[in-house]
Write a protein that holds these residues in place. Sequence first.
Motif, short mmCIF file in Angstrom:
data_model
loop_
_atom_site.label_atom_id
_atom_site.label_comp_id
_atom_site.label_asym_id
_atom_site.label_seq_id
_atom_site.Cartn_x
_atom_site.Cartn_y
_atom_site.Cartn_z
N THR A 26 -8.69 36.19 64.96
CA THR A 26 -8.12 36.06 66.11
C THR A 26 -9.23 37.24 67.20
OG1 THR A 26 -5.78 36.91 67.57
CG2 THR A 26 -6.71 38.47 65.71
N GLU B 186 -3.00 23.62 74.72
CA GLU B 186 -2.89 24.21 73.15
C GLU B 186 -2.82 22.60 72.59
OE1 GLU B 186 -0.50 26.71 69.90
OE2 GLU B 186 0.29 27.11 71.62
N PRO C 22 -4.97 32.83 75.56
CA PRO C 22 -4.35 33.19 74.59
C PRO C 22 -5.08 32.57 73.98
CG PRO C 22 -2.97 34.13 76.60
CD PRO C 22 -3.94 33.06 77.39
N ASN D 262 -8.30 32.44 72.14
CA ASN D 262 -8.73 33.09 71.81
C ASN D 262 -7.50 32.58 70.62
OD1 ASN D 262 -9.27 35.25 72.81
ND2 ASN D 262 -7.38 36.10 73.55
N HIS D 263 -6.94 31.96 70.33
CA HIS D 263 -6.38 31.88 69.09
C HIS D 263 -6.40 30.43 67.67
CE1 HIS D 263 -2.50 31.29 66.82
NE2 HIS D 263 -2.97 29.93 66.71
N TYR D 264 -7.29 29.78 68.52
CA TYR D 264 -8.39 29.15 68.24
C TYR D 264 -9.03 28.89 68.07
CZ TYR D 264 -3.57 26.31 68.74
OH TYR D 264 -2.68 26.01 68.12
N LEU E 224 0.25 28.70 68.04
CA LEU E 224 0.81 29.54 69.00
C LEU E 224 1.98 30.21 69.24
CD1 LEU E 224 -0.79 32.27 70.43
CD2 LEU E 224 -1.58 31.07 73.00
#
Length: 409
Positions: free
Chosen positions: A29, A140, A183, A186-188, A264
Amino acid sequence: MKFRISIVLSLLVINFSSVSAQVATKSKTYNFDPKKTEELRVRDGLPNLFQKLKAGKEVKIGYIGGSITNGGLWREKSLEWFKSEFPTAKISQINAAIGGTGPEYGACRINNHLLVHNPDMVFIEYRVNNGGAYQGRALEGLIPQIWKNNPNTEICIVYTISEGMIEDIKKGNQTNAGVFMEPVANHYGITSIEFGLEVVKLLNENKLVFKKGDSPADGKIIFTHDGTHPVDAGHDIYRNVLVRSLKSIENFGTPGPNVIPAPLKDNAFSSASMVPVTSAKFSGGWQTADVGDEVDINADLTDKNGGDKTLFDKAMKTTTVGDSFTLNWDGFLLGLTTILESKGAIQVEVTTDGGPSKIVSLNSRNGGTQTKYEFFDEIKAGSHTTTIKLVKLAPGKVFQIGQFLVVNK
């Protein structure tokens, strides 16, 4: 998220002040503050892209976003740089950007318009066109679709700027749409590049006029004529930021397949799709609409993505109040491509699974006639039957629909 062997930190040289300090070790992460913006957030980087470029292989670079990318010169200028920097590589582009569209539509069409060409690299440009749609769930949805098609495809989010974003970016803040995009990055582990900071820097230094006519322009860069779409000199700024960011990370990371993490957010748009208009059952008054010359919806959209052909592929139309159509579909969100008019000019009654009906006005974004898309209310995921009936039509107008937009879990 990519899980790759870490490299020695000293091999990473990032030599301009706006770049965040980053470590080469892959982590599950990233915790960059989504409320702040920086010129470059490397995250997992783009090692698969640079490996192919340096090896002189065939490289397809895809672009998806709005009008700033569709007709925008930063795309062409970036492609020129790739070709000059890596002359042995066989570089081509896939322009899948469509003006005036956001990631909610992009998630439904990315397979048909972009991934069918199997790009090695995808630039996503959606902040100006509501990148925060559905609180980032639409954006996303693009990422898993890209990696399901080819896990080695690299992705970079680029942030363009419009006039209303200036004050936020002056303070180093992310924009109202961008706070939902970061975000996801960040997540991927997606690299993101902020074009707007350099524009604001030049504005603060009195070297740039953001919109022609805002202030005397003698000796200054004119960035836009309309507050959104850069002119040639503005696209040079975008290109320059992109190039210095890419050059700083070309040796970062270890090539390998991208692994898709758990979503996410619930109900991300990762199973969004387009469904042909012929899938519906129509009442008697409908006719086939003429949407121009025949075009393969799977064709490269370069120079073909500004009109009815791409948004509709095929379309049906009626001018008879009371005409309806019924569609069976699976998912939690239904939309369609359509012609939007001024407020109240076209109204439809939407009924799903025999429940209460709702009157929806197909209002344009600018008060005039627009070929766009409309999404209806989210409902519980499952198998549904929706009937849409025309209940009001202003004189001289037509109710025309094209592809259905279906979002499933």
